[in-house]
Scaffold this motif. Structure first.
Motif, mmCIF file in Angstrom:
data_model
loop_
_atom_site.group_PDB
_atom_site.id
_atom_site.type_symbol
_atom_site.label_atom_id
_atom_site.label_comp_id
_atom_site.label_asym_id
_atom_site.label_seq_id
_atom_site.Cartn_x
_atom_site.Cartn_y
_atom_site.Cartn_z
ATOM 1 N N ARG A 134 23.381 -25.232 21.875
ATOM 2 C CA ARG A 134 22.101 -24.700 22.361
ATOM 3 C C ARG A 134 22.122 -23.185 22.416
ATOM 4 N NH1 ARG A 134 18.871 -28.330 26.687
ATOM 5 N NH2 ARG A 134 17.758 -26.357 26.786
ATOM 6 N N GLU B 186 22.358 -23.572 8.513
ATOM 7 C CA GLU B 186 21.048 -24.159 8.809
ATOM 8 C C GLU B 186 20.365 -23.402 9.949
ATOM 9 O OE1 GLU B 186 21.190 -28.333 9.758
ATOM 10 O OE2 GLU B 186 19.035 -28.461 10.116
ATOM 11 N N GLY C 50 22.573 -31.154 7.171
ATOM 12 C CA GLY C 50 23.210 -30.676 8.398
ATOM 13 C C GLY C 50 23.306 -31.759 9.456
ATOM 14 N N SER D 163 12.725 -29.744 28.700
ATOM 15 C CA SER D 163 12.905 -28.532 27.895
ATOM 16 C C SER D 163 11.580 -27.817 27.675
ATOM 17 C CB SER D 163 13.490 -28.899 26.545
ATOM 18 O OG SER D 163 14.583 -29.739 26.711
ATOM 19 N N MET E 85 30.989 -35.038 11.979
ATOM 20 C CA MET E 85 31.936 -34.245 12.790
ATOM 21 C C MET E 85 32.083 -34.823 14.187
ATOM 22 S SD MET E 85 31.410 -30.285 11.598
ATOM 23 C CE MET E 85 30.021 -30.206 10.483
ATOM 24 N N PHE F 242 23.750 -24.421 4.526
ATOM 25 C CA PHE F 242 22.638 -25.385 4.550
ATOM 26 C C PHE F 242 21.295 -24.753 4.927
ATOM 27 C CE2 PHE F 242 25.376 -29.508 5.176
ATOM 28 C CZ PHE F 242 25.677 -29.498 3.819
ATOM 29 N N GLY G 203 12.930 -32.093 8.985
ATOM 30 C CA GLY G 203 12.857 -30.693 8.573
ATOM 31 C C GLY G 203 14.093 -29.929 9.025
ATOM 32 N N GLU G 204 14.282 -28.752 8.440
ATOM 33 C CA GLU G 204 15.427 -27.914 8.815
ATOM 34 C C GLU G 204 15.452 -27.694 10.326
ATOM 35 O OE1 GLU G 204 15.529 -24.113 6.840
ATOM 36 O OE2 GLU G 204 17.340 -23.484 7.903
ATOM 37 N N ALA G 205 16.653 -27.770 10.888
ATOM 38 C CA ALA G 205 16.896 -27.540 12.326
ATOM 39 C C ALA G 205 16.471 -28.711 13.196
ATOM 40 C CB ALA G 205 16.265 -26.236 12.825
ATOM 41 N N THR G 206 16.290 -29.873 12.595
ATOM 42 C CA THR G 206 16.065 -31.071 13.409
ATOM 43 C C THR G 206 17.282 -31.323 14.298
ATOM 44 O OG1 THR G 206 14.530 -32.078 11.835
ATOM 45 C CG2 THR G 206 15.698 -33.570 13.310
ATOM 46 N N GLN G 207 18.488 -31.116 13.768
ATOM 47 C CA GLN G 207 19.673 -31.317 14.608
ATOM 48 C C GLN G 207 19.693 -30.318 15.776
ATOM 49 O OE1 GLN G 207 23.670 -30.335 13.482
ATOM 50 N NE2 GLN G 207 23.065 -29.094 11.734
ATOM 51 N N HIS G 208 19.120 -29.147 15.575
ATOM 52 C CA HIS G 208 19.043 -28.171 16.665
ATOM 53 C C HIS G 208 18.084 -28.667 17.752
ATOM 54 C CE1 HIS G 208 20.550 -25.951 13.225
ATOM 55 N NE2 HIS G 208 20.885 -24.934 13.984
ATOM 56 N N SER H 102 26.825 -33.213 10.803
ATOM 57 C CA SER H 102 27.165 -33.084 12.226
ATOM 58 C C SER H 102 27.500 -34.447 12.837
ATOM 59 C CB SER H 102 26.015 -32.422 12.991
ATOM 60 O OG SER H 102 25.926 -31.064 12.637
ATOM 61 N N LEU I 221 19.468 -31.170 20.186
ATOM 62 C CA LEU I 221 20.301 -30.661 21.284
ATOM 63 C C LEU I 221 19.484 -30.479 22.561
ATOM 64 C CD1 LEU I 221 22.264 -27.890 19.310
ATOM 65 C CD2 LEU I 221 23.163 -30.101 20.079
ATOM 66 N N ARG I 222 18.157 -30.545 22.440
ATOM 67 C CA ARG I 222 17.286 -30.303 23.585
ATOM 68 C C ARG I 222 16.647 -31.586 24.121
ATOM 69 N NH1 ARG I 222 16.723 -24.836 23.546
ATOM 70 N NH2 ARG I 222 15.086 -24.952 25.088
ATOM 71 N N GLY J 86 16.539 -30.604 6.754
ATOM 72 C CA GLY J 86 17.488 -30.772 7.861
ATOM 73 C C GLY J 86 18.466 -31.909 7.653
ATOM 74 N N ASN K 96 8.898 -26.087 15.355
ATOM 75 C CA ASN K 96 9.757 -26.321 14.198
ATOM 76 C C ASN K 96 8.986 -27.117 13.142
ATOM 77 O OD1 ASN K 96 12.080 -25.982 12.743
ATOM 78 N ND2 ASN K 96 12.940 -27.950 13.378
ATOM 79 N N VAL K 97 9.574 -27.231 11.966
ATOM 80 C CA VAL K 97 8.982 -28.059 10.920
ATOM 81 C C VAL K 97 9.206 -29.539 11.254
ATOM 82 C CG1 VAL K 97 8.905 -26.366 9.062
ATOM 83 C CG2 VAL K 97 11.054 -27.522 9.553
#
Lengths: 340, 340
Positions: B15, B39, A73, A324, A80, B69, A38-43, A77, A46-47, A70, A18-19
């Protein structure tokens, strides 16, 4: 001190990388710190075992999207999930503007306050009970910073002989002194912790640099640091072909600098997506490792996504592979490499 | 017509599921269209056969971050790949503002022009040679749209008997008429394609709805549509507990509506992250499927990330599991389910 790479690719993500983002935490504590997002850091989060509920502060090196996109988002989140703790965001003013506009134009109101802190302010310093954070200006297409994380509030040892010699008997005052507090005795004497305790080791110090084509700018910071995390976007031959415009470093350039500064542990990251991870395809990430190893003789790592590192109190650094990341069997950073 | 779900989770990623995006393409063509761009949509694209170089237009249903996003990163990456083709972005004005601010404050200048088109304009319609796109206003916390994609320029069959009867001999004019063009003969007669050809089948039509708590708003659009992709964020019991505030639909609500409208194929998506995918954990995605199946007797699917669907010329719909999704062996959408 522990830290995990959440992204190690420059510019664009690949299937394996990822970035940029890096999570940092004091060992044994749940609170943690994020460098770049970077984008998808929150993704990626999750790992791993870092939760946005315990995130204490975000440090942004510079405004480029592969280090910042990122943010909206991740912040939304956390809201939320019901976060209420304020969150410090240390970033250039433009990144603050990006976040505010993103939230305003997506009907997002956060359940917690953001404290924006200008990363480019003169004499920037940020502190909490675990860490002191300073920064160093780097050389890139836009203003960019390296963050220098120094461990705070190290455990103290009582100078028992001195305490006894001065007639200070064991009791609650010893405990207060050990915690670093000043103590006033019944007889009116004021004791300073520094006088009756000692810190038996050096504070661990880690530099996480943003994009940069001039490692020499980190010379002073490196003098008392134990780990340098620095970009090595290209091998030297590719850097020569690409030319100076992107203002990135080559593996050779960073390795030479780290060797000259006698940095004990060097971790390279932010690799151009052209470099393949593993296999025999070229250009390959192993070329970056080979090039760096020619010029640097300390402990070298090439970062991989989700790899977790621990900087011990004895200043040794180990790479503890995350669950992971288990398809890669060794803690070795370069496929087939022998970096350590 | 083919389409692939790039994200099927509501609000936050899990995930197994990313936030909302859907890629749509005319069968046999490389150009494609994106509906929503949560995102990490660009990350999902690394796992499928759609390239941002061939992306023709983006349609955004509404401004919420889990649908938008991913835009700055996807646009910037297309630029880094050297895209030069203009890109249409059909979106609410706030999303245009978000994109512009994100690019302006991240030192990103794109290598191609963006054409912003207001999705909330009255009588919105967008067309190219493959598709006509209209939209329908939905009911959500912010203005939201469903996009209705109708196949354009269907293949024509020559009415050979009529051509011969009118003394029009086989030759280049037949080819022109079959392409839908008007033809002027040497004797001055003007022939319209509609008069000498027929379209032997119905144009395929697909509705991709954004977030919505009132499926009835799609009644007119559904009358001549073959596939409805609609959110079903909750089962009815959870929707009752959560209350009306989020303005989402339950599986029951959408299923009842689709049954009443006799929609041939219904695909539910945008599931609350509380629903687990697979296993026996509860709440489980299979509960959404079970609930929908009680009220809807057409072909039901529950979308999964990276599942690819094909709507055939005979109006049948099949789920072709993507390679990346191969751990799931069947094209069945619910683990152990028998939706089709």
């Amino acid at each position: 001190m522990e830290f995990t790479f959440l992204g190690t690719s420059a510019g664009t993500p690949t299937r394996a990388r990822n970035v940029t983002a890096l999570a940092l935490s004091p060992s044994g504590h749940k609170s943690w710190y994020l460098v770049d997002c970077g984008e998808a850091t929150q993704h990626q989060l999750l790992r791993v075992h870092y939760s946005v509920m315990q995130l204490r502060a975000i440090f942004i090196t510079h405004i480029h999207g592969d280090h910042t996109f990122g943010l909206p988002g991740l912040l939304a989140s956390a809201s939320m999930l019901g976060r209420t703790e304020p969150l410090d965001i240390v970033a250039p003013v433009q990144t603050q503007r990006f976040i505010t506009t993103a939230l305003d134009n997506s009907d997002s109101s956060l359940s917690y306050p953001l404290n924006f802190i200008d990363s480019e302010a003169e004499d920037f310093v940020w502190k909490d009970k675990h860490l002191e954070v300073k920064n160093v200006a780097l050389s890139h297409r836009v203003p960019c910073r390296a963050y220098v994380f120094t461990e705070q509030n190290l455990e103290r040892q009582l100078l028992q002989d001195k305490l006894k010699k001065d007639g200070i008997e064991p009791g609650p005052s010893w405990g207060e002194l050990q915690k670093g507090h000043e103590v006033t005795l019944e007889d009116g004497r004021i004791l300073s912790s520094d006088e009756y305790t000692q810190v038996p080791r050096v504070a661990r110090r880690l530099i996480v640099a943003g994009d940069n084509d001039d490692p020499e700018l980190l010379a002073n910071a490196c003098k008392h640091s134990h780990v340098l995390v620095h970009e090595a976007t290209y091998t030297q031959d590719v850097a020569d072909r690409v030319g100076p415009w992107p203002q990135h470093s080559s593996a050779e350039q960073v390795a030479r600098f780290a060797q000259q500064m006698q940095v004990p542990h060097l971790i390279l990251t932010h690799f151009s997506s052209r470099y393949q991870l593993g296999g025999s395809g070229t250009p390959n990430i192993s070329q970056l490792a080979d090039e760096a190893r020619q010029h640097y003789h300390g402990q070298l790592f090439l970062a991989r996504d989700l790899d977790r590192y621990r900087l011990e109190k004895d200043l040794s650094l180990t790479c503890l592979n995350s669950v992971s990341n288990s398809p890669h069997k060794t803690s070795s950073v370069t496929p087939g490499g022998d970096h350590d």
